[in-house]
Design a protein around this motif. Sequence first.
Motif, PDB file in Angstrom:
ATOM      1  N   ASN A  33      76.165  50.227   4.295  1.00 12.15           N
ATOM      2  CA  ASN A  33      75.763  50.628   5.644  1.00 12.15           C
ATOM      3  C   ASN A  33      76.932  51.199   6.424  1.00 12.15           C
ATOM      4  O   ASN A  33      76.788  52.197   7.144  1.00 12.15           O
ATOM      5  N   GLU A  34      78.111  50.600   6.299  1.00 13.16           N
ATOM      6  CA  GLU A  34      79.297  51.102   6.997  1.00 13.16           C
ATOM      7  C   GLU A  34      79.701  52.479   6.477  1.00 13.16           C
ATOM      8  O   GLU A  34      80.116  53.349   7.238  1.00 13.16           O
ATOM      9  N   GLN A  35      79.597  52.689   5.169  1.00 12.68           N
ATOM     10  CA  GLN A  35      79.938  53.993   4.600  1.00 12.68           C
ATOM     11  C   GLN A  35      78.981  55.066   5.092  1.00 12.68           C
ATOM     12  O   GLN A  35      79.390  56.182   5.407  1.00 12.68           O
ATOM     13  N   LYS A  36      77.688  54.750   5.172  1.00 15.57           N
ATOM     14  CA  LYS A  36      76.718  55.715   5.679  1.00 15.57           C
ATOM     15  C   LYS A  36      77.023  56.073   7.122  1.00 15.57           C
ATOM     16  O   LYS A  36      76.958  57.238   7.513  1.00 15.57           O
ATOM     17  N   ARG A  37      77.347  55.074   7.930  1.00 19.25           N
ATOM     18  CA  ARG A  37      77.654  55.328   9.331  1.00 19.25           C
ATOM     19  C   ARG A  37      78.919  56.165   9.482  1.00 19.25           C
ATOM     20  O   ARG A  37      78.995  57.061  10.311  1.00 19.25           O
ATOM     21  N   ALA A  38      79.931  55.905   8.642  1.00 16.70           N
ATOM     22  CA  ALA A  38      81.173  56.676   8.707  1.00 16.70           C
ATOM     23  C   ALA A  38      80.938  58.122   8.273  1.00 16.70           C
ATOM     24  O   ALA A  38      81.513  59.046   8.860  1.00 16.70           O
ATOM     25  N   ASN A  39      80.103  58.321   7.273  1.00 17.42           N
ATOM     26  CA  ASN A  39      79.815  59.680   6.820  1.00 17.42           C
ATOM     27  C   ASN A  39      79.072  60.471   7.891  1.00 17.42           C
ATOM     28  O   ASN A  39      79.301  61.665   8.059  1.00 17.42           O
ATOM     29  N   LYS A  40      78.174  59.817   8.612  1.00 18.25           N
ATOM     30  CA  LYS A  40      77.452  60.507   9.678  1.00 18.25           C
ATOM     31  C   LYS A  40      78.394  60.946  10.780  1.00 18.25           C
ATOM     32  O   LYS A  40      78.272  62.039  11.310  1.00 18.25           O
TER      33      LYS A  40
END
Length: 78
Positions: A33-40
């Motif tokens: 979830n943190e990686q998805k948020r950082a990519n966004k």
Amino acid sequence: MFKIILVVFLIIAFVPPVRRFLFWLIVGKQMVNEQKRANKSSQPQGKKDGQINVDYVPKDTQEKGFKGGQYVDYEEVD
């Protein structure tokens, strides 16, 4: 009861797929979830190279009569 706890501990300790699954349950979901948020947040917002965008100009600098910065002397290098 002690034997059941011992068997569960040995399975967790010595069976790698079980360890990986438990790690994924505890840490993996949050990490994904943190990686998805950082990519966004790191994706460009439609800006082109060289484009400047000022989002906020504090009113304090406008009211005080900001006259610029310091003069920096320079030399040209051949």
